[in-house]
Design an enzyme around this catalytic site. Structure first.
Site, PDB file in Angstrom:
ATOM      1  N   ASP A  28       0.956  -1.337   0.257  1.00 21.70           N
ATOM      2  CA  ASP A  28      -0.280  -0.116   0.194  1.00 21.70           C
ATOM      3  C   ASP A  28       0.739   1.590   0.152  1.00 21.70           C
ATOM      4  OD1 ASP A  28      -2.221  -1.243   0.244  1.00 21.70           O
ATOM      5  OD2 ASP A  28      -1.993  -0.834   2.386  1.00 21.70           O
ATOM      6  N   ARG A 109       0.945   4.677  17.810  1.00 18.74           N
ATOM      7  CA  ARG A 109       0.486   5.930  16.444  1.00 18.74           C
ATOM      8  C   ARG A 109       0.753   7.178  17.010  1.00 18.74           C
ATOM      9  NH1 ARG A 109       1.404   2.417  12.476  1.00 18.74           N
ATOM     10  NH2 ARG A 109      -0.295   0.779  11.960  1.00 18.74           N
ATOM     11  N   ASP A 138      -6.664   4.023  13.088  1.00 20.33           N
ATOM     12  CA  ASP A 138      -5.188   4.165  12.835  1.00 20.33           C
ATOM     13  C   ASP A 138      -5.275   5.533  12.808  1.00 20.33           C
ATOM     14  OD1 ASP A 138      -3.872   2.565  14.261  1.00 20.33           O
ATOM     15  OD2 ASP A 138      -4.055   1.284  12.502  1.00 20.33           O
ATOM     16  N   SER A 188      -3.942  -8.721   7.026  1.00 20.16           N
ATOM     17  CA  SER A 188      -3.509  -6.577   7.493  1.00 20.16           C
ATOM     18  C   SER A 188      -2.674  -7.124   8.375  1.00 20.16           C
ATOM     19  CB  SER A 188      -4.556  -6.054   7.378  1.00 20.16           C
ATOM     20  OG  SER A 188      -3.683  -4.875   7.621  1.00 20.16           O
TER      21      SER A 188
HETATM   22  N1  ARG Z   1      -7.308  -3.317  16.385  1.00 17.31           N
HETATM   23  C1  ARG Z   1      -6.116  -3.001  15.959  1.00 17.31           C
HETATM   24  C2  ARG Z   1      -5.962  -1.595  16.533  1.00 17.31           C
HETATM   25  O1  ARG Z   1      -7.161  -0.421  16.425  1.00 17.31           O
HETATM   26  C3  ARG Z   1      -5.093  -3.384  15.572  1.00 17.31           C
HETATM   27  C4  ARG Z   1      -5.384  -2.837  14.150  1.00 17.31           C
HETATM   28  C5  ARG Z   1      -3.551  -3.262  13.338  1.00 17.31           C
HETATM   29  N2  ARG Z   1      -4.124  -2.632  12.061  1.00 17.31           N
HETATM   30  C6  ARG Z   1      -3.893  -3.316  11.111  1.00 17.31           C
HETATM   31  N3  ARG Z   1      -3.631  -3.351  10.054  1.00 17.31           N
HETATM   32  N4  ARG Z   1      -4.035  -5.148  11.551  1.00 17.31           N
HETATM   33  O2  ARG Z   1      -5.445  -1.117  17.538  1.00 17.31           O
END
Ligand code: ARG
Length: 430
Positions: A28, A109, A138, A188
């Protein structure tokens, strides 16, 4: 038709000239290096933050970004900062969102956002781009953290606007000479020191068990060694500082514990989660060090704190986890909570002995000079000092209100049977 931007902070074509792209090296964000140059006519500088993600080849990511036309490609080692300024706070807060998820992605993040704003200022960039979709948490974390630090920054999230299906994206990659990473890209994933998360593919069906291929980090418990391993984690003011008596900087200690825990099948979690954008999602996590450390910390903290501190702290911890999950790292409420949590954790010094065995973390011993446990008071053996004669007086007052209620009910003719089974309902009015 030209897409209307909804929010004032969204980057607009023609108005941004230089973009800092948060670059993972994956498909991506690699497509984005090209896409931003083509669609926005802007210069792209990539930033890859090293938060201890085990799977990444950093020099290769840098070379790839430059090959795709990035004018510069920065790799920033932020492992220690991540551990000491972000994870350490989560440990003190026993942070587990909805009782399960140790917030590995959520904690990373705000740090990445901070590094991006700093680099944007240094490079004179007018926008920051990231690879998050329009459906997840995110995007909320990146956008709101960036704006909290620099309210004038423009933000670009190509996935929210490019309308490319997976096939279209692969086609775009092919046309632009972007190599598609080998192996299964069905899932992912996001990884750092504090853990790995996986979504998509079969995992989108909550009724189906996650297939073994999802677990690239932790050994499935049934394949873990038949012999348990006992480790001792030393804490100083709420933060782990040693492992089996050997001192480690936090980032390194976490890496060590990840290796040991992964071997024993620790930290696999299948979690139905409430995203902040309203969606429910199924997430699969592998967080061996996080799950081990939090279990140990919780135990030691409880050992040195009063009953009132412990009851209050559990509520605070729950809120802390929710606020961090919900992208509020830079809200002052966090600093306020962190002050209380740090104050309480001043006493959390000592060690915890933990047994790891086929996916289970079991605390089997703890020691602290600050422990409120007193053998002389607690023991049933000869020589105890607890004044049992004082207990009936305490109980008389402790049960006072329950007795008063009983008298009222009796006066109103509620039977003892109804009282005992809770079937007496509300006090009668007539
Ligand atoms: N659900 C988790 C969060 O919102 C992890 C998200 C991470 N992204 C992924 N592509 N696995 O913090």
């Amino acid at each position: 038709m030209k897409k209307m931007k909804t929010a004032t902070y969204e980057a607009e074509k023609g108005k941004v000239k230089k973009v800092i792209l948060l670059y993972s090296g994956g498909l991506d964000t690699s497509v984005m290096v090209k896409w931003i140059q083509e669609e926005y006519g802007a210069e792209v500088i990539t930033l890859t933050a090293d938060l201890g993600q085990p799977g990444i080849d950093l020099p290769a990511a840098k070379a790839k970004a430059l090959k795709l036309g990035a004018s510069k490609a920065y790799i920033i080692d932020a492992k220690d900062e991540f551990a000491e300024k972000y994870i350490a706070k989560a440990i003190k807060a026993n942070a587990l969102y909805q009782g399960g998820y140790p917030l590995s992605t959520a904690l990373g993040r705000p740090l990445i956002a901070k590094l991006a704003v700093k680099l944007a200022h240094q490079e004179g960039a007018d926008a920051i781009a990231h690879g998050s979709t329009g459906k997840g948490n995110d995007q909320v974390r990146f956008d709101s953290s960036i704006l909290a630090i620099d309210p004038d920054m423009k933000i670009l999230a190509p996935v929210r606007e490019w309308n490319m299906t997976r096939d279209k994206e692969l086609e775009y990659a092919q046309q632009h000479g972007i190599e598609v990473p080998e192996g299964n890209k069905i899932y992912s994933t996001d990884e750092n020191l504090w853990g790995k998360s996986s979504e998509c593919g079969i995992l989108e069906h909550p009724e189906e068990a996650p297939p073994d291929e999802v677990f690239t980090f932790v050994t499935p418990p049934e394949k873990a060694p038949d012999k348990s391993q006992t480790i001792t984690i030393g804490f100083t003011m709420g933060v782990p500082t040693s492992l089996d008596g050997k001192k480690f900087p936090l980032a390194q200690l976490i890496q060590e514990l990840n290796t040991i825990g992964a071997k024993h099948g620790i930290g696999i979690l299948d979690h139905m989660e409430d995203r902040i954008v309203g969606l429910k999602s199924r997430e699969v996590y592998e967080c061996p060090a996080a799950m081990t450390i939090i279990a140990a910390h919780k135990d030691l903290e409880k050992y040195v704190s009063t009953i009132h501190q412990n009851h209050f702290k559990a509520e605070l911890d729950n809120k802390w986890g929710y606020f961090v999950y919900a992208a509020l790292w830079y809200d002052p409420v966090m600093a306020d909570m962190n002050a209380y949590i740090a104050s309480m954790n001043k006493a959390v010094t000592g060690w915890v002995k933990v047994k790891l065995y086929k996916g289970h973390v079991q605390v089997i011993g703890r020691q602290s000079d600050n422990a409120l446990y007193d053998l002389q008071l607690a023991s049933y053996n000869e020589g105890h000092t607890f004044n049992q004669a004082a207990s009936p007086g305490f109980i008389e007052l402790w049960s006072l209100q329950m007795k008063v209620i009983n008298q009222i009910k009796n006066k109103k003719g509620v039977t003892n049977e109804a009282l005992a089974t809770g079937k007496h309902g509300q006090p009668q009015t007539s």
